[in-house]
Design a protein around this motif. Structure first.
Motif, PDB file in Angstrom:
ATOM      1  N   MET A   1      57.747  26.071 -30.149  1.00 22.46           N
ATOM      2  CA  MET A   1      58.965  26.417 -29.443  1.00 22.46           C
ATOM      3  C   MET A   1      58.744  27.710 -28.685  1.00 22.46           C
ATOM      4  SD  MET A   1      62.038  25.678 -32.155  1.00 22.46           S
ATOM      5  CE  MET A   1      63.283  25.932 -30.905  1.00 22.46           C
ATOM      6  N   THR A   2      59.251  27.783 -27.499  1.00 22.29           N
ATOM      7  CA  THR A   2      59.181  29.001 -26.732  1.00 22.29           C
ATOM      8  C   THR A   2      60.265  29.940 -27.227  1.00 22.29           C
ATOM      9  OG1 THR A   2      58.397  27.775 -24.820  1.00 22.29           O
ATOM     10  CG2 THR A   2      59.244  29.985 -24.426  1.00 22.29           C
ATOM     11  N   LYS A   3      59.845  31.106 -27.678  1.00 21.06           N
ATOM     12  CA  LYS A   3      60.781  32.065 -28.256  1.00 21.06           C
ATOM     13  C   LYS A   3      61.117  33.139 -27.233  1.00 21.06           C
ATOM     14  CE  LYS A   3      61.457  35.143 -32.118  1.00 21.06           C
ATOM     15  NZ  LYS A   3      61.039  35.554 -33.426  1.00 21.06           N
ATOM     16  N   SER A   9      64.076  31.436 -32.919  1.00 18.28           N
ATOM     17  CA  SER A   9      63.832  30.074 -32.466  1.00 18.28           C
ATOM     18  C   SER A   9      64.331  29.152 -33.576  1.00 18.28           C
ATOM     19  CB  SER A   9      62.355  29.845 -32.170  1.00 18.28           C
ATOM     20  OG  SER A   9      61.558  30.110 -33.297  1.00 18.28           O
ATOM     21  N   ASP A  37      66.734  24.151 -30.121  1.00 16.69           N
ATOM     22  CA  ASP A  37      66.227  22.825 -29.798  1.00 16.69           C
ATOM     23  C   ASP A  37      66.808  21.859 -30.821  1.00 16.69           C
ATOM     24  OD1 ASP A  37      64.764  20.869 -28.494  1.00 16.69           O
ATOM     25  OD2 ASP A  37      62.865  21.400 -29.455  1.00 16.69           O
ATOM     26  N   ARG A  48      58.618  16.537 -34.426  1.00 12.58           N
ATOM     27  CA  ARG A  48      58.644  17.766 -33.622  1.00 12.58           C
ATOM     28  C   ARG A  48      57.924  18.895 -34.333  1.00 12.58           C
ATOM     29  NH1 ARG A  48      62.468  19.199 -29.882  1.00 12.58           N
ATOM     30  NH2 ARG A  48      62.300  16.996 -29.398  1.00 12.58           N
ATOM     31  N   LEU A  52      54.836  20.942 -32.807  1.00 15.68           N
ATOM     32  CA  LEU A  52      54.862  22.396 -32.663  1.00 15.68           C
ATOM     33  C   LEU A  52      53.734  23.047 -33.451  1.00 15.68           C
ATOM     34  CD1 LEU A  52      58.714  23.000 -32.938  1.00 15.68           C
ATOM     35  CD2 LEU A  52      57.311  23.127 -30.852  1.00 15.68           C
ATOM     36  N   ASP A  55      50.383  22.759 -31.550  1.00 15.34           N
ATOM     37  CA  ASP A  55      50.254  23.453 -30.270  1.00 15.34           C
ATOM     38  C   ASP A  55      50.297  24.967 -30.499  1.00 15.34           C
ATOM     39  OD1 ASP A  55      50.572  24.616 -27.732  1.00 15.34           O
ATOM     40  OD2 ASP A  55      51.686  22.886 -26.979  1.00 15.34           O
ATOM     41  N   ASN A  57      50.239  27.333 -28.521  1.00 18.14           N
ATOM     42  CA  ASN A  57      51.051  28.066 -27.546  1.00 18.14           C
ATOM     43  C   ASN A  57      52.546  28.036 -27.878  1.00 18.14           C
ATOM     44  OD1 ASN A  57      48.857  28.791 -25.821  1.00 18.14           O
ATOM     45  ND2 ASN A  57      48.800  26.668 -25.148  1.00 18.14           N
ATOM     46  N   LEU A  58      52.966  27.108 -28.701  1.00 17.17           N
ATOM     47  CA  LEU A  58      54.382  26.973 -29.006  1.00 17.17           C
ATOM     48  C   LEU A  58      54.744  27.622 -30.332  1.00 17.17           C
ATOM     49  CD1 LEU A  58      55.032  23.306 -27.848  1.00 17.17           C
ATOM     50  CD2 LEU A  58      55.598  25.430 -26.652  1.00 17.17           C
ATOM     51  N   ARG A 149      50.669  32.726 -32.909  1.00 17.88           N
ATOM     52  CA  ARG A 149      51.202  33.310 -31.678  1.00 17.88           C
ATOM     53  C   ARG A 149      50.751  34.756 -31.528  1.00 17.88           C
ATOM     54  NH1 ARG A 149      57.412  31.578 -32.018  1.00 17.88           N
ATOM     55  NH2 ARG A 149      56.995  31.916 -34.196  1.00 17.88           N
TER      56      ARG A 149
END
Length: 152
Positions: A1-3, A9, A37, A48, A52, A55, A57-58, A149
């Motif tokens: 998730m983009t925080k 998030s 989300d 999901r 997440l 990935d 990046n998320l 992250r």
């Protein structure tokens, strides 16, 4: 998730489309800054979370808000799956549901819920609950860092 910087998030499992809109509106009205989300059931939640987790990046959400009564995989089954998964079991899971039944409360805590909140009936009460959740989870407790992250 983009925080978003300075935000939580949150991944919310909620099967009722009207409740999803109501919750999104209540978050917006409350002034609580979140990256929110939604998924519609426990199966989608687990899919999901796997996506997440895979990935880098998320990253995983800070909190999972979980309704109990959903099709395919209900909240109890989803909570059991999260707590049984080595890479997910640390996630804070808050039950946010209409049920105030003692059995639901007891079982949720036995399965590893971090909190159990009964959804208020009035919009202004929902806003107050969301502000309290934000204050508790942002200002009072310490959440584990997600090292994927770049945090320690």
């Amino acid at each position: 998730m983009t925080k978003l910087h300075g935000s939580l998030s949150i991944l919310m499992a909620e099967d009722d489309a009207d409740d999803r809109v109501l919750l999104a509106d209540a978050f917006a009205e409350s002034g609580v800054v979140v990256a929110l989300d939604f998924v519609s059931d426990g199966v989608e939640l687990m899919q999901r979370l796997a996506q997440l987790d895979a990935d880098v990046n998320l990253g995983l959400p800070d909190l999972v808000l979980l309704d109990l009564n959903m099709p395919r995989m209900d909240g109890r089954e989803a909570l059991r799956a999260i707590r049984g998964h080595a890479r997910l079991r640390h996630l804070p899971v808050i039950i946010l549901t209409t049920s105030s039944a003692e059995l639901d409360i007891r079982v949720s805590y036995q399965l590893g819920a971090n909190s159990y909140v009964t959804k208020p009936r009035r919009f202004d009460e929902l806003i107050a609950v969301l502000r309290s959740l934000e204050r508790y989870w942002m200002d009072i407790v310490q959440l584990p860092s997600d090292t994927r992250r770049g945090q320690s």
